[in-house]
Write a protein that holds these residues in place. Structure first.
Motif, PDB file in Angstrom:
ATOM      1  N   THR A   1       5.085   5.949   7.064  1.00 46.01           N
ATOM      2  CA  THR A   1       4.386   5.140   6.352  1.00 46.01           C
ATOM      3  C   THR A   1       2.671   5.581   6.201  1.00 46.01           C
ATOM      4  OG1 THR A   1       3.846   4.377   8.727  1.00 46.01           O
ATOM      5  CG2 THR A   1       5.719   3.521   8.070  1.00 46.01           C
ATOM      6  N   ALA A   2       1.974   6.527   7.419  1.00 50.17           N
ATOM      7  CA  ALA A   2       0.251   6.836   6.348  1.00 50.17           C
ATOM      8  C   ALA A   2       0.490   7.495   5.047  1.00 50.17           C
ATOM      9  CB  ALA A   2      -0.265   7.177   8.174  1.00 50.17           C
ATOM     10  N   ARG A   3       1.198   7.892   4.664  1.00 42.32           N
ATOM     11  CA  ARG A   3       1.069   9.427   4.065  1.00 42.32           C
ATOM     12  C   ARG A   3       1.436   8.041   2.299  1.00 42.32           C
ATOM     13  NH1 ARG A   3       4.817  14.424   5.233  1.00 42.32           N
ATOM     14  NH2 ARG A   3       3.535  15.464   6.517  1.00 42.32           N
ATOM     15  N   ARG A   4       2.747   7.441   2.608  1.00 39.51           N
ATOM     16  CA  ARG A   4       3.150   6.131   1.620  1.00 39.51           C
ATOM     17  C   ARG A   4       1.790   5.906   0.728  1.00 39.51           C
ATOM     18  NH1 ARG A   4       4.946   1.229   1.956  1.00 39.51           N
ATOM     19  NH2 ARG A   4       5.318   1.038   4.274  1.00 39.51           N
ATOM     20  N   LYS A   5       0.894   5.193   2.296  1.00 41.59           N
ATOM     21  CA  LYS A   5      -0.275   3.803   2.035  1.00 41.59           C
ATOM     22  C   LYS A   5      -1.615   4.909   2.212  1.00 41.59           C
ATOM     23  CE  LYS A   5       0.404   0.784   6.102  1.00 41.59           C
ATOM     24  NZ  LYS A   5      -0.788   0.419   6.653  1.00 41.59           N
ATOM     25  N   GLN A   6      -1.430   6.186   1.472  1.00 42.07           N
ATOM     26  CA  GLN A   6      -2.396   7.122   1.079  1.00 42.07           C
ATOM     27  C   GLN A   6      -2.088   7.491  -0.740  1.00 42.07           C
ATOM     28  OE1 GLN A   6      -2.364  10.842   3.474  1.00 42.07           O
ATOM     29  NE2 GLN A   6      -3.675   9.667   5.169  1.00 42.07           N
ATOM     30  N   LEU A   7      -0.370   8.182  -0.447  1.00 44.54           N
ATOM     31  CA  LEU A   7       0.400   7.838  -1.975  1.00 44.54           C
ATOM     32  C   LEU A   7      -0.265   7.323  -2.995  1.00 44.54           C
ATOM     33  CD1 LEU A   7       3.441  10.330  -1.523  1.00 44.54           C
ATOM     34  CD2 LEU A   7       1.573  10.722  -2.156  1.00 44.54           C
ATOM     35  N   GLU A   8       0.012   5.395  -2.479  1.00 45.40           N
ATOM     36  CA  GLU A   8      -0.140   4.577  -3.506  1.00 45.40           C
ATOM     37  C   GLU A   8      -1.247   3.778  -3.354  1.00 45.40           C
ATOM     38  OE1 GLU A   8       1.026   1.215  -0.464  1.00 45.40           O
ATOM     39  OE2 GLU A   8       3.681   1.482  -1.087  1.00 45.40           O
ATOM     40  N   LYS A   9      -2.522   4.239  -2.304  1.00 43.74           N
ATOM     41  CA  LYS A   9      -3.689   3.585  -2.898  1.00 43.74           C
ATOM     42  C   LYS A   9      -4.317   5.091  -4.009  1.00 43.74           C
ATOM     43  CE  LYS A   9      -8.028   4.093  -0.066  1.00 43.74           C
ATOM     44  NZ  LYS A   9      -9.024   4.297   0.199  1.00 43.74           N
TER      45      LYS A   9
ATOM     46  N   PRO B   1      -4.897   7.939 -11.081  1.00 46.66           N
ATOM     47  CA  PRO B   1      -3.728   7.497 -11.882  1.00 46.66           C
ATOM     48  C   PRO B   1      -3.213   9.284 -11.713  1.00 46.66           C
ATOM     49  CG  PRO B   1      -5.320   6.136 -12.302  1.00 46.66           C
ATOM     50  CD  PRO B   1      -5.542   6.305 -11.356  1.00 46.66           C
ATOM     51  N   GLU B   2      -4.192   9.815 -12.670  1.00 44.71           N
ATOM     52  CA  GLU B   2      -4.554  11.182 -13.645  1.00 44.71           C
ATOM     53  C   GLU B   2      -4.115  12.323 -11.921  1.00 44.71           C
ATOM     54  OE1 GLU B   2      -7.994  11.481 -15.194  1.00 44.71           O
ATOM     55  OE2 GLU B   2      -7.430   9.869 -17.016  1.00 44.71           O
ATOM     56  N   GLU B   3      -4.807  11.780 -10.794  1.00 42.80           N
ATOM     57  CA  GLU B   3      -4.806  13.069  -9.879  1.00 42.80           C
ATOM     58  C   GLU B   3      -3.625  12.623  -9.334  1.00 42.80           C
ATOM     59  OE1 GLU B   3      -7.753  12.825  -7.141  1.00 42.80           O
ATOM     60  OE2 GLU B   3      -9.335  13.602  -8.821  1.00 42.80           O
ATOM     61  N   PHE B   4      -2.342  11.563  -9.603  1.00 44.05           N
ATOM     62  CA  PHE B   4      -1.448  11.454  -8.593  1.00 44.05           C
ATOM     63  C   PHE B   4      -0.437  11.802  -9.802  1.00 44.05           C
ATOM     64  CE2 PHE B   4       2.381   8.668  -7.899  1.00 44.05           C
ATOM     65  CZ  PHE B   4       2.463   8.651  -7.066  1.00 44.05           C
ATOM     66  N   ALA B   5      -0.499  11.651 -11.193  1.00 46.55           N
ATOM     67  CA  ALA B   5       0.454  12.775 -12.180  1.00 46.55           C
ATOM     68  C   ALA B   5       0.290  13.839 -11.910  1.00 46.55           C
ATOM     69  CB  ALA B   5       0.482  12.126 -12.873  1.00 46.55           C
ATOM     70  N   LYS B   6      -0.526  14.717 -11.656  1.00 47.14           N
ATOM     71  CA  LYS B   6      -0.346  15.721 -11.528  1.00 47.14           C
ATOM     72  C   LYS B   6      -0.106  16.402  -9.912  1.00 47.14           C
ATOM     73  CE  LYS B   6      -5.358  16.838 -13.637  1.00 47.14           C
ATOM     74  NZ  LYS B   6      -6.828  17.018 -13.940  1.00 47.14           N
ATOM     75  N   LEU B   7      -0.459  15.761  -9.815  1.00 48.16           N
ATOM     76  CA  LEU B   7       0.502  16.021  -7.854  1.00 48.16           C
ATOM     77  C   LEU B   7       2.441  16.284  -7.837  1.00 48.16           C
ATOM     78  CD1 LEU B   7       0.128  16.256  -4.849  1.00 48.16           C
ATOM     79  CD2 LEU B   7       0.223  13.904  -4.519  1.00 48.16           C
ATOM     80  N   LEU B   8       2.428  14.563  -8.802  1.00 47.77           N
ATOM     81  CA  LEU B   8       3.755  14.356  -9.530  1.00 47.77           C
ATOM     82  C   LEU B   8       4.351  15.811  -9.870  1.00 47.77           C
ATOM     83  CD1 LEU B   8       4.278  10.932  -9.848  1.00 47.77           C
ATOM     84  CD2 LEU B   8       4.946  11.874  -7.788  1.00 47.77           C
ATOM     85  N   ARG B   9       3.697  16.343 -10.868  1.00 45.51           N
ATOM     86  CA  ARG B   9       4.039  17.319 -11.407  1.00 45.51           C
ATOM     87  C   ARG B   9       4.418  18.883 -10.794  1.00 45.51           C
ATOM     88  NH1 ARG B   9       0.008  15.635 -15.488  1.00 45.51           N
ATOM     89  NH2 ARG B   9       1.247  13.832 -16.841  1.00 45.51           N
ATOM     90  N   THR B  10       3.250  18.688  -9.976  1.00 49.93           N
ATOM     91  CA  THR B  10       3.349  20.429  -8.463  1.00 49.93           C
ATOM     92  C   THR B  10       4.616  20.208  -7.561  1.00 49.93           C
ATOM     93  OG1 THR B  10       0.810  20.157  -8.890  1.00 49.93           O
ATOM     94  CG2 THR B  10       2.111  21.174  -7.358  1.00 49.93           C
TER      95      THR B  10
END
Length: 530
Positions: free
Chosen positions: A502-510, A516-525
């Motif tokens: 749950t802690a990781r999930r909250k970090q990803l949501e935040k 949003p750009e860094e989150f998209a790069k992380l998903l591509r990785t």
């Protein structure tokens, strides 16, 4: 930097959206109040308060004061009408002192100080008289302006010219006064009399009849007779006559009403009042000893002469006798024999000399009449009233008349004269029943029926309203109880145990919300690694 502003904006937006409607209203009202208070304090502390420096001044004088203030760099405000000027409150006292030293405000009027400033030998009599008249008008106007309720005064005097000859008749002065009074100002008779006395005593040969006073509303202030004057107007005389008659009537009504009953006696009193004022001076001379009609002997002179002999007979014409010598005797004998005796006595007596200045009172009751109507104990039988009671009433009235009349004006009152001033009538008083009977009102039966029906309807409406309110209160209590039960059954989110997932999930949501750009790069990785 751009990321910081974006993050701050997002945080504020999230904070604002997470607040309730009541909290939002509170925040907005608080912020608006703080801003309004700041604006008010800024305006109040930075503004300049202006107060009146001079008022009721001519526009030309305001213009000269304005030039002086412009030269000194002092801000000012000319008030509407151009007759008053205002300056900052902090500089008021300083400006008044400095302007007074320069001679402001100068009204342009001539007062008594003009003589000390412009006295000279070249002034003619006409110029001196004109300056003197103007100074008198100014000083009298200043005196009148000192009275409360008077804002300004204009005085116009007319002084008589002095005659060339001594036997020329003295003319009288006159005065016309225009007052500017406060709106709605009413002066009492005593204040108006004081104003007339102030004006009349300021000038010689100025009587109250030659004074006219009015205000800006064309209201004349006429002088009425003072309370101490002896001349009374017709209204005052009739008022005094009614007062005397009313007091006597009340006295007789109270006395006879106590004896027979207030509703069985009617009294009427008529008077004849002498309003003549008599002022006389008496110079009286009376002996010191009134019993013997003699005074105090200041000086006494006695001369005694006597002769007896046989000289030749007296011849010739005797001298004229002294008219004051009442004790001189002359006896002529015969054949040269005779006796002579003379006794003279002169006494200077002192007497009482009395001087009286008498002013008679202008209120004397010359004649008085009392009329009494009595209702007998048995209204229809006049003989039911005892003759002794009627005689007592007449005797009481005679005593009242005898003590009320002026002794000098009425003279000696006999029983016949008193009987003529009294009228006692014994008869039933039929008019009193009409005056004192109260009207009786009869309420019909149908009015009671309608009143009862309306009362029952009102009671029914009140009962229904009370039941309705009771039902509403019970429903509100049930709803409140259900709301409390629902609040108790809701699980508290704080009881949820936070795990690593749950802690990781909250970090990803935040991260998805904030970056949003860094989150998209992380998903591509993650996709490429898989």
């Amino acid at each position: 930097m751009k990321e910081r502003f974006t993050k701050l904006r997002a945080d504020l937006k999230a904070f604002w959206e997470s607040r309730s409607k009541k909290q939002k209203i509170t925040y907005i009202a608080t912020a608006a109040s703080v801003i309004a208070l700041a604006i008010f304090l800024t305006i109040f502390l930075s503004r300049t308060t202006y107060v009146t420096l001079y008022s009721e001044v001519s526009p030309s004088e305001i213009g000269r004061i304005k030039e002086v203030l412009d030269g000194q760099g002092v801000p000012y405000v000319v008030q509407p009408g151009g007759t008053a000027i205002a300056v900052p409150e902090k500089q008021l006292d300083t400006l008044r002192v400095s302007l007074a030293a320069e001679g402001f405000p100068d009204s342009g009027l001539i007062d008594y100080s003009f003589f000390s400033d412009n006295a000279g030998f070249g002034t003619t009599d006409n110029e001196f008289n004109m300056i003197k008249l103007a100074a008198m008008q100014t000083e009298l106007a200043n005196l009148i302006k000192g009275i409360e309720g008077i804002k300004d005064a204009k005085v116009m005097l007319t002084l008589p010219t002095e005659g060339i000859f001594v036997n020329d008749s003295t003319q009288e002065a006159s005065a016309a006064i225009m007052l500017k009074t406060n709106p709605g100002q009413n002066f009492s008779e005593q204040q108006i009399a004081s104003l007339y006395n102030l004006v009349s005593k300021s000038l010689p040969n100025l009587s109250n009849d030659n004074i006219v006073i009015q205000n800006q509303y064309f209201e004349y202030f006429d002088l009425k007779g003072s309370e101490n004057s002896y001349g009374q107007s017709v209204t005052d005389q009739m008022g005094l006559k009614k007062t005397i008659e009313r007091d006597l009537q009340r006295q007789v009504q109270m006395m006879l009403g106590t004896m027979m009953g207030q509703d069985k006696v009617v009294v009427s009193v008529t008077t004849d009042i002498d309003f003549k004022v008599e002022k006389r001076k008496e110079d009286l001379v009376s002996p010191v000893d009134e019993e013997n009609m003699e005074g105090i002997a200041l000086s006494v002179q006695r001369i005694t002469e006597s002769f007896s002999g046989t000289n030749p007979a007296v011849g010739g014409t005797p001298e004229a006798e002294d008219p004051t010598d009442n004790r001189t005797t002359y006896v002529e004998g015969e054949m040269g024999n005779g006796d002579y005796e003379r006794l003279e006595e002169t006494i200077n007596n002192e007497v009482n000399r009395i001087s009286k200045d008498i002013i008679e009172s202008p209120y004397k009751i010359r004649d008085l009449g009392i009329q009494v109507m009595i209702e007998p104990p048995t209204a229809d039988d006049p003989n039911s009233l005892a003759p002794e009671v009627q005689q007592d009433v007449e005797q009481i009235l005679e005593t009242i008349i005898r003590t009320s009349l002026d002794k000098e004006a009425a003279g000696e009152l006999t029983d016949e004269m008193l009987a003529e001033k009294i009228a006692v009538s014994v008869q039933p008083l039929k008019g009193k029943n009409v005056l004192f009977d109260e009207p009786k009102t009869v309420i019909p039966w149908w009015a009671y029926v309608i009143g009862g029906v309306l009362l029952l309807a009102l009671i029914a409406v009140i009962v229904l309203l009370l039941r309705k309110r009771r039902r509403e209160a019970e429903m509100e209590d049930e709803l409140a109880l259900e709301a409390q039960l629902e609040a108790i059954q809701v699980d508290d989110i704080n009881l949820e145990h936070e795990t690593e997932a749950t802690a990781r999930r909250k970090q990803l949501e935040k991260m998805a919300k904030d970056k949003p750009e860094e989150f998209a790069k992380l998903l591509r990785t993650w996709i490429a690694e898989e």
